[in-house]
Scaffold this motif. Structure first.
Motif, mmCIF file in Angstrom:
data_model
loop_
_atom_site.group_PDB
_atom_site.id
_atom_site.type_symbol
_atom_site.label_atom_id
_atom_site.label_comp_id
_atom_site.label_asym_id
_atom_site.label_seq_id
_atom_site.Cartn_x
_atom_site.Cartn_y
_atom_site.Cartn_z
ATOM 1 N N ALA A 185 48.149 -27.815 144.257
ATOM 2 C CA ALA A 185 46.741 -27.861 144.249
ATOM 3 C C ALA A 185 46.375 -26.445 143.707
ATOM 4 O O ALA A 185 45.245 -26.350 142.939
ATOM 5 N N GLU A 186 46.947 -25.295 143.875
ATOM 6 C CA GLU A 186 46.448 -24.165 143.360
ATOM 7 C C GLU A 186 46.477 -24.032 141.922
ATOM 8 O O GLU A 186 45.768 -23.210 141.522
ATOM 9 N N GLU A 187 47.440 -24.769 141.263
ATOM 10 C CA GLU A 187 47.575 -24.691 140.082
ATOM 11 C C GLU A 187 47.033 -25.955 139.151
ATOM 12 O O GLU A 187 47.467 -26.101 138.006
ATOM 13 N N MET A 188 46.172 -26.505 139.877
ATOM 14 C CA MET A 188 45.554 -27.598 139.359
ATOM 15 C C MET A 188 45.261 -27.633 137.906
ATOM 16 O O MET A 188 45.369 -28.559 136.825
ATOM 17 N N GLN A 189 44.237 -26.777 137.529
ATOM 18 C CA GLN A 189 43.608 -26.415 136.098
ATOM 19 C C GLN A 189 44.833 -26.502 135.138
ATOM 20 O O GLN A 189 44.775 -26.890 134.092
ATOM 21 N N ARG A 190 45.679 -25.467 135.365
ATOM 22 C CA ARG A 190 46.994 -25.090 134.504
ATOM 23 C C ARG A 190 47.820 -26.343 134.292
ATOM 24 O O ARG A 190 48.178 -26.446 133.270
ATOM 25 N N LEU A 191 47.997 -27.342 135.447
ATOM 26 C CA LEU A 191 48.800 -28.277 135.611
ATOM 27 C C LEU A 191 48.022 -29.258 134.464
ATOM 28 O O LEU A 191 48.748 -29.877 133.515
ATOM 29 N N ARG A 192 46.961 -29.537 134.507
ATOM 30 C CA ARG A 192 46.032 -30.505 133.752
ATOM 31 C C ARG A 192 46.073 -29.960 132.249
ATOM 32 O O ARG A 192 46.237 -30.920 131.282
ATOM 33 N N GLN A 193 45.951 -28.897 131.986
ATOM 34 C CA GLN A 193 46.040 -28.281 130.726
ATOM 35 C C GLN A 193 47.374 -28.417 130.057
ATOM 36 O O GLN A 193 47.786 -28.799 128.950
ATOM 37 N N LEU A 194 48.488 -28.235 130.636
ATOM 38 C CA LEU A 194 49.966 -28.354 130.214
ATOM 39 C C LEU A 194 50.253 -29.733 129.967
ATOM 40 O O LEU A 194 50.902 -30.109 129.185
ATOM 41 N N ILE A 195 49.561 -30.778 130.837
ATOM 42 C CA ILE A 195 50.017 -32.188 130.528
ATOM 43 C C ILE A 195 49.051 -32.605 129.356
ATOM 44 O O ILE A 195 49.788 -33.276 128.715
ATOM 45 N N ARG A 196 47.943 -32.314 129.015
ATOM 46 C CA ARG A 196 47.343 -32.609 127.871
ATOM 47 C C ARG A 196 47.963 -31.935 126.827
ATOM 48 O O ARG A 196 48.138 -32.591 125.710
ATOM 49 N N GLN A 197 48.554 -30.633 126.735
ATOM 50 C CA GLN A 197 48.992 -30.109 125.407
ATOM 51 C C GLN A 197 50.253 -30.899 125.212
ATOM 52 O O GLN A 197 50.768 -30.943 124.209
#
Length: 171
Positions: free
Chosen positions: A132-144
């Motif tokens: 949960a702490e890395e939610m924004q980065r996770l979403r960004q990497l999944i999209r990329q």
């Protein structure tokens, strides 16, 4: 009068059994030789065996000399207790197997995240709250990663996602 059957003791070991035991000890020596120097340092070796292993590593490219050295190590092992050596070897191999299993779990999690969308992300967050702490980065990497896959580009984001998962879940 001594009976013929009493003449032979119960602890008689056949020559074939002795050969099998010697071959098993030599195989243990070969298994120990296949370890890296760092792994071998974790095995409880006495000075003589340590020197024999060091020499074997040094002459590994010379086939016949290496074969004789392996036999010599097997001979040396006959006069030692093989149990601590076997236990150390099993412990090292088990760590390797555990590391491989963890690696595969992380790969599966990454693949689920890449193919499952928001549902997979929510499931991963339920399983691993640390993400949960890395939610924004996770979403960004999944999209990329999805974009790279669609455009047939190298999977740079997919690798970064794996590294992020590994660092978040195993550190």
């Amino acid at each position: 009068m001594v009976e013929y059957e009493d003449y032979f003791e119960d602890d008689f070991v056949s020559k074939s059994q002795l050969k099998r035991e010697a071959e098993a000890l030599q195989q243990l020596g070969e298994d120990l030789l296949s370890l890296t120097k760092a792994e071998l340092a974790k095995v409880p070796l006495d000075e003589d065996l340590e020197a024999a292993f060091a020499l074997a590593h040094k002459i590994k490219g010379k086939h016949e000399a290496y074969r004789r050295q392996v036999q010599y190590i097997g001979k040396m092992m006959r006069s030692r207790d093989p149990e601590p050596l076997q236990e150390a070897l099993d412990k090292i191999r088990n760590k390797h197997n555990q590391a491989t299993a963890e690696f595969h779990k992380l790969e599966l999690l990454r693949d689920r995240l890449l193919s499952g969308g928001n549902d997979a992300l929510q499931d991963a967050l339920n399983e691993h709250p640390a993400l949960a702490e890395e939610m924004q980065r996770l979403r960004q990497l999944i999209r990329q990663a999805a974009k790279e896959l669609k455009e047939n580009k190298p999977p740079k984001s997919s690798r970064e996602l794996f590294k992020l998962l590994r660092s978040t879940l195993h550190d």
